[in-house]
Write a protein that holds these residues in place. Structure first.
Motif, PDB file in Angstrom:
ATOM      1  N   LEU A  16      -6.437 -11.103  -1.773  1.00  0.00           N
ATOM      2  CA  LEU A  16      -7.133 -10.584  -2.949  1.00  0.00           C
ATOM      3  C   LEU A  16      -6.442  -9.332  -3.493  1.00  0.00           C
ATOM      4  N   LEU A  17      -5.954  -8.472  -2.609  1.00  0.00           N
ATOM      5  CA  LEU A  17      -5.211  -7.290  -3.045  1.00  0.00           C
ATOM      6  C   LEU A  17      -3.898  -7.693  -3.715  1.00  0.00           C
ATOM      7  N   PHE A  18      -3.236  -8.686  -3.142  1.00  0.00           N
ATOM      8  CA  PHE A  18      -2.002  -9.202  -3.732  1.00  0.00           C
ATOM      9  C   PHE A  18      -2.259  -9.708  -5.147  1.00  0.00           C
ATOM     10  N   ASN A  19      -3.363 -10.408  -5.303  1.00  0.00           N
ATOM     11  CA  ASN A  19      -3.715 -10.947  -6.617  1.00  0.00           C
ATOM     12  C   ASN A  19      -3.933  -9.833  -7.632  1.00  0.00           C
ATOM     13  N   ARG A  20      -4.505  -8.717  -7.180  1.00  0.00           N
ATOM     14  CA  ARG A  20      -4.759  -7.620  -8.122  1.00  0.00           C
ATOM     15  C   ARG A  20      -3.498  -6.835  -8.454  1.00  0.00           C
ATOM     16  N   TYR A  21      -2.758  -6.441  -7.424  1.00  0.00           N
ATOM     17  CA  TYR A  21      -1.658  -5.500  -7.631  1.00  0.00           C
ATOM     18  C   TYR A  21      -0.313  -6.152  -7.936  1.00  0.00           C
ATOM     19  N   HIS A  26      -1.239  -9.057 -11.373  1.00  0.00           N
ATOM     20  CA  HIS A  26      -1.692  -8.377 -12.580  1.00  0.00           C
ATOM     21  C   HIS A  26      -0.928  -7.064 -12.750  1.00  0.00           C
ATOM     22  N   HIS A  27      -0.642  -6.726 -13.967  1.00  0.00           N
ATOM     23  CA  HIS A  27       0.169  -5.533 -14.239  1.00  0.00           C
ATOM     24  C   HIS A  27      -0.601  -4.465 -15.028  1.00  0.00           C
ATOM     25  N   ASP A  28      -1.887  -4.686 -15.247  1.00  0.00           N
ATOM     26  CA  ASP A  28      -2.676  -3.740 -16.041  1.00  0.00           C
ATOM     27  C   ASP A  28      -3.290  -2.661 -15.157  1.00  0.00           C
ATOM     28  N   THR A  76      -1.225   6.099 -10.517  1.00  0.00           N
ATOM     29  CA  THR A  76      -2.003   7.346 -10.503  1.00  0.00           C
ATOM     30  C   THR A  76      -3.496   7.102 -10.566  1.00  0.00           C
ATOM     31  N   GLY A  77      -3.918   6.113 -11.351  1.00  0.00           N
ATOM     32  CA  GLY A  77      -5.351   5.938 -11.572  1.00  0.00           C
ATOM     33  C   GLY A  77      -6.008   4.781 -10.857  1.00  0.00           C
ATOM     34  N   ASP A  78      -5.214   3.777 -10.451  1.00  0.00           N
ATOM     35  CA  ASP A  78      -5.806   2.549  -9.927  1.00  0.00           C
ATOM     36  C   ASP A  78      -5.457   2.238  -8.474  1.00  0.00           C
TER      37      ASP A  78
END
Length: 346
Positions: free
Chosen positions: A187-192, A195-197, A201-203
């Motif tokens: 799931l972390l792989f799918n997010r980071y 996805h590139h949005d 610094t913030g996410d």
């Protein structure tokens, strides 16, 4: 029956405070004989007081309707229940080290913690299903790996406060924790990665250090229960070490970017409860390495032993200094909060 009315609100992840300080007292403290032998019992007692204060508020909050329902329905945030379980597990191991005479009380806490873990496992399975099936864009972060942390902490606790469980039982719990880990990393792989949005610094969340911390506690569970082969453990330790270096390199880059973007105070001197996860993962890697070296069931090649000892001599100081740093910014945050409350009162 759920409660209504006023209650003192507390961060649900506050159990991480006990995890971070407790793992130091059962691991890296051995590198500081004065802290261990002279002040160890006092530090353990202070940890007990902190646990009573934190868990009293967590328990009251948990049974309030306006907290519990939204909390359980959030498929990411509810994973922080893992900090409650791991916090109790770590505290019980601190008791074993400094107060062995209260073994019956420690065992009672272990039994209650096991029942909480059973609820947590059901919650984790449901949440993973929600995150996979529900296509809403949940802000997934390292907290979902607390599913592994809570699970492995239980098998360590049971083997330490009761007796050596059959290897097949311990292996089953450890494998369950690894299944949770693989699901969380996917799931972390799918997010980071996919996805590139997002921005570093913030996410990038503080809890992402659990990427290596969850494997460290898995390693500790293995070398505590004498499961899996010595060869497997050696390669596993190397994997965790590589992940530790990689993730913390990202954290250093992130810290530099945050200072440039937000300034020193907001960038790295502002307290957040999730920061304790870093202290816990640092301390957990030291503890995994320590028990691996002291357990004769897992002979370590001489080259690796020498490397580990040299690294641990440095790492013990990093664990201690990082803990002092976190305590300092925690005290700073509390002092500012009290000052503001007094201003409002007047």
């Amino acid at each position: 029956m759920l409660l209504k009315g006023y209650y003192k609100k507390i961060e649900p992840a506050s159990g991480a405070i006990i995890m971070a300080n407790g793992i130091f007292l059962i691991g890296a403290v051995e590198a500081f004989p004065v802290l261990d032998q002279v002040y160890g019992k006092y530090l353990a007692f202070f940890l007990l007081v902190a646990w009573v204060i934190i868990y009293k508020d967590l328990s009251i909050q948990f049974f309030h309707r306006d907290f519990l329902i939204p909390f359980i329905q959030n498929p990411v945030n509810s994973f922080v229940i893992g900090t409650w379980i791991a916090g109790v597990s770590v505290l019980c191991n601190v008791f074993l080290r400094y107060f062995p005479e209260i073994l019956l009380l420690t065992q009672a806490m272990g039994i209650l913690n096991t029942f909480l873990w059973l609820f947590f496992v059901a919650n984790c399975i449901y949440n993973f299903k929600q995150l996979v099936v529900d296509h809403r864009n949940y802000p997934v972060h390292g907290a979902i790996l607390l599913s592994t942390v809570g699970t492995q902490s239980i098998i360590i606790l049971l083997n330490n406060v009761f007796f050596q469980f059959p290897s097949y039982f311990s292996e089953a719990i450890i494998v369950l924790g690894l299944v949770f880990y693989l699901a969380g990393v996917a799931l972390l792989f799918n997010r980071y990665i996919k996805h590139h949005d997002w921005s570093l610094t913030g996410d990038w969340a503080n809890t992402n250090c659990i990427i290596h911390g969850a494997l460290s506690i898995t390693g500790l569970a293995i070398v505590t229960t004498n499961t899996f082969t010595p060869g497997f453990v050696i390669y596993f330790w190397i994997l965790v070490f590589v992940l530790l270096v990689a993730v913390e390199a990202v954290e250093i880059i992130r810290a530099v970017k945050r200072v440039r973007h937000y300034g020193w105070n907001q960038g790295i001197f502002t307290y957040d409860v999730t920061q304790w996860s870093r202290n816990f993962t640092f301390g957990m890697f030291y503890t995994f390495s320590l028990i691996m070296q002291t357990n004769p069931f897992y002979p370590v090649p001489e080259w690796l032993y020498q490397f580990q000892r040299g690294f641990m001599d440095i790492w013990a100081w990093i664990v201690l200094l990082a803990l002092i740093w976190e305590i300092a910014i925690f005290i700073k945050a509390r002092a500012i909060m009290v000052y503001r409350e007094k201003l409002i009162a007047h």
